[in-house]
Scaffold this motif. Structure first.
Motif, short mmCIF file in Angstrom:
data_model
loop_
_atom_site.label_atom_id
_atom_site.label_comp_id
_atom_site.label_asym_id
_atom_site.label_seq_id
_atom_site.Cartn_x
_atom_site.Cartn_y
_atom_site.Cartn_z
N ARG A 31 0.84 -1.17 0.03
CA ARG A 31 -0.06 0.11 -0.14
C ARG A 31 0.92 1.26 -0.13
O ARG A 31 0.61 2.13 -0.75
CB ARG A 31 -1.05 -0.03 1.43
CG ARG A 31 -1.95 1.15 1.09
CD ARG A 31 -2.96 1.31 2.50
NE ARG A 31 -3.99 -0.33 1.91
CZ ARG A 31 -3.63 -1.23 2.58
NH1 ARG A 31 -3.06 -1.65 3.58
NH2 ARG A 31 -4.78 -2.16 2.22
N ARG A 35 1.21 3.65 -3.34
CA ARG A 35 0.10 4.70 -3.13
C ARG A 35 0.20 5.96 -3.91
O ARG A 35 -0.51 6.68 -4.47
CB ARG A 35 -0.30 4.98 -1.68
CG ARG A 35 -1.31 6.13 -1.29
CD ARG A 35 -1.38 6.59 -0.13
NE ARG A 35 -1.57 5.56 0.96
CZ ARG A 35 -2.59 5.21 1.44
NH1 ARG A 35 -3.59 5.45 0.99
NH2 ARG A 35 -2.74 3.90 2.58
N SER A 39 -4.08 4.94 -8.78
CA SER A 39 -5.38 5.81 -8.31
C SER A 39 -5.82 5.33 -6.78
O SER A 39 -5.96 4.23 -6.35
CB SER A 39 -6.61 5.32 -9.25
OG SER A 39 -7.95 5.74 -8.64
N PRO A 40 -6.49 6.25 -6.17
CA PRO A 40 -6.83 6.02 -4.76
C PRO A 40 -7.99 5.02 -4.55
O PRO A 40 -7.78 4.31 -3.71
CB PRO A 40 -7.27 7.36 -4.34
CG PRO A 40 -6.64 8.39 -5.25
CD PRO A 40 -6.42 7.76 -6.49
N THR A 41 -8.70 4.77 -5.81
CA THR A 41 -9.77 3.92 -5.79
C THR A 41 -9.08 2.46 -5.92
O THR A 41 -9.88 1.41 -5.61
CB THR A 41 -10.65 3.99 -6.99
OG1 THR A 41 -9.97 3.84 -8.06
CG2 THR A 41 -11.32 5.50 -7.00
N PHE A 42 -8.03 2.27 -6.16
CA PHE A 42 -7.28 1.05 -6.35
C PHE A 42 -6.70 0.56 -5.00
O PHE A 42 -6.64 -0.82 -4.58
CB PHE A 42 -6.29 1.23 -7.11
CG PHE A 42 -5.45 -0.26 -7.53
CD1 PHE A 42 -6.23 -1.30 -8.52
CD2 PHE A 42 -4.46 -0.62 -6.90
CE1 PHE A 42 -5.77 -2.32 -8.87
CE2 PHE A 42 -3.84 -2.02 -7.35
CZ PHE A 42 -4.35 -2.91 -8.15
N ALA A 44 -7.31 -0.39 -1.97
CA ALA A 44 -8.43 -0.95 -0.93
C ALA A 44 -7.60 -1.20 0.35
O ALA A 44 -6.59 -1.43 0.64
CB ALA A 44 -8.82 -2.29 -1.47
N THR A 45 -8.61 -0.57 1.47
CA THR A 45 -7.95 -0.80 2.86
C THR A 45 -8.79 -1.91 3.61
O THR A 45 -8.36 -2.03 4.82
CB THR A 45 -8.19 0.67 3.38
OG1 THR A 45 -9.49 0.90 3.37
CG2 THR A 45 -7.36 1.47 2.86
N SER A 49 -13.72 -3.12 0.26
CA SER A 49 -13.06 -2.39 -0.80
C SER A 49 -12.13 -3.36 -1.78
O SER A 49 -12.15 -2.84 -2.83
CB SER A 49 -12.39 -1.20 -0.30
OG SER A 49 -11.27 -1.69 0.61
N ALA A 52 -14.34 -5.01 -4.25
CA ALA A 52 -14.97 -4.17 -4.99
C ALA A 52 -14.10 -3.60 -6.11
O ALA A 52 -14.40 -3.53 -7.32
CB ALA A 52 -15.44 -2.72 -4.29
N VAL A 53 -12.70 -3.46 -5.74
CA VAL A 53 -11.95 -3.05 -6.90
C VAL A 53 -11.66 -4.41 -8.05
O VAL A 53 -11.66 -4.32 -9.14
CB VAL A 53 -10.22 -3.15 -6.34
CG1 VAL A 53 -9.19 -3.01 -7.35
CG2 VAL A 53 -10.14 -1.64 -5.43
N ARG A 56 -14.85 -4.56 -10.11
CA ARG A 56 -14.88 -3.49 -11.16
C ARG A 56 -14.18 -4.04 -12.34
O ARG A 56 -14.54 -3.97 -13.34
CB ARG A 56 -14.28 -2.38 -10.60
CG ARG A 56 -15.27 -1.10 -9.81
CD ARG A 56 -14.39 0.39 -10.05
NE ARG A 56 -13.14 0.24 -9.28
CZ ARG A 56 -12.89 0.33 -8.00
NH1 ARG A 56 -13.94 0.42 -6.90
NH2 ARG A 56 -11.49 0.54 -7.64
#
Length: 190
Positions: A31, A35, A39-42, A44-45, A49, A52-53, A56
């Motif tokens: 991470r 980072r 992309s911040p959407t990639f 996941a934490t 999430s 979800a990545v 997608r």
């Protein structure tokens, strides 16, 4: 599913939603390293999430507009490659990648990117492959050069980041140039 050997130590496999726990464990190791560049959407934490990545990208694969594959070294997920976008009608795709710190410098990424680009050009008729990267990401730029991509230009101050607005370099290779290249030598693993 399938696993494509890239070297004696590394396999390329689909990175599907059911692998979310493994993906999250990998991101926990990677991470902070990735980072600044993805992309911040990639990044996941948590498990929802991470799922979800991967979902997608599964949806993009199902709609023929992207895809994601992991790199497993000695059975451990250490990074991956992706089609950020994929448009057969326009004949253009964008490739991307990421790698955790302990896997860097081992020659893993070039054969993985080569494999998916070669498939896109030869099997799917992609005519232009793009690589977009933060102008400060020297490792990414070096990889684009090793793969035979050329620098098309730089979009200045295009994205906000914790460091301020970043410049985005765009690299590419047209299909005819890709196909004219000599076949790369088999990778060596360090």
């Amino acid at each position: 599913m399938f696993a494509l050997p890239l070297t004696d130590e590394v396999e390329l496999r689909p990175l599907e939603p059911w692998r979310a726990e493994e993906f999250l464990a990998h991101l926990d190791r990677a991470r902070e390293h990735i980072r600044p560049w993805v992309s911040p959407t990639f990044v996941a934490t948590d498990l929802p999430s991470a799922r979800a990545v991967l979902q997608r990208y599964a949806d993009r694969w199902a709609s023929d507009s992207g895809g994601i594959w992991g790199l497993w070294r000695h059975g451990t997920l250490v990074g991956g490659v992706m089609f950020v976008s994929f448009d057969v009608t326009l004949g253009v795709c964008e490739v991307g990648c990421w790698l955790e710190p302990d896997a860097q410098g081992r020659g893993l990424m070039a054969p993985a990117i080569h494999r998916i680009v070669d498939w896109a050009v030869r099997e799917r008729g992609i005519q232009r492959v793009e690589w977009r990267t933060d102008a400060a990401n020297t490792r990414s730029i070096a990889l684009a050069r090793r793969l035979g991509l050329r620098h098309d230009g730089t979009l200045r101050q295009v994205h906000p980041s914790p460091r301020g607005r970043i410049d985005l370099e765009i690299w590419s290779v047209p299909a005819d140039e890709w196909l004219a290249r000599p076949t790369p030598a088999p990778p060596t693993v360090h």
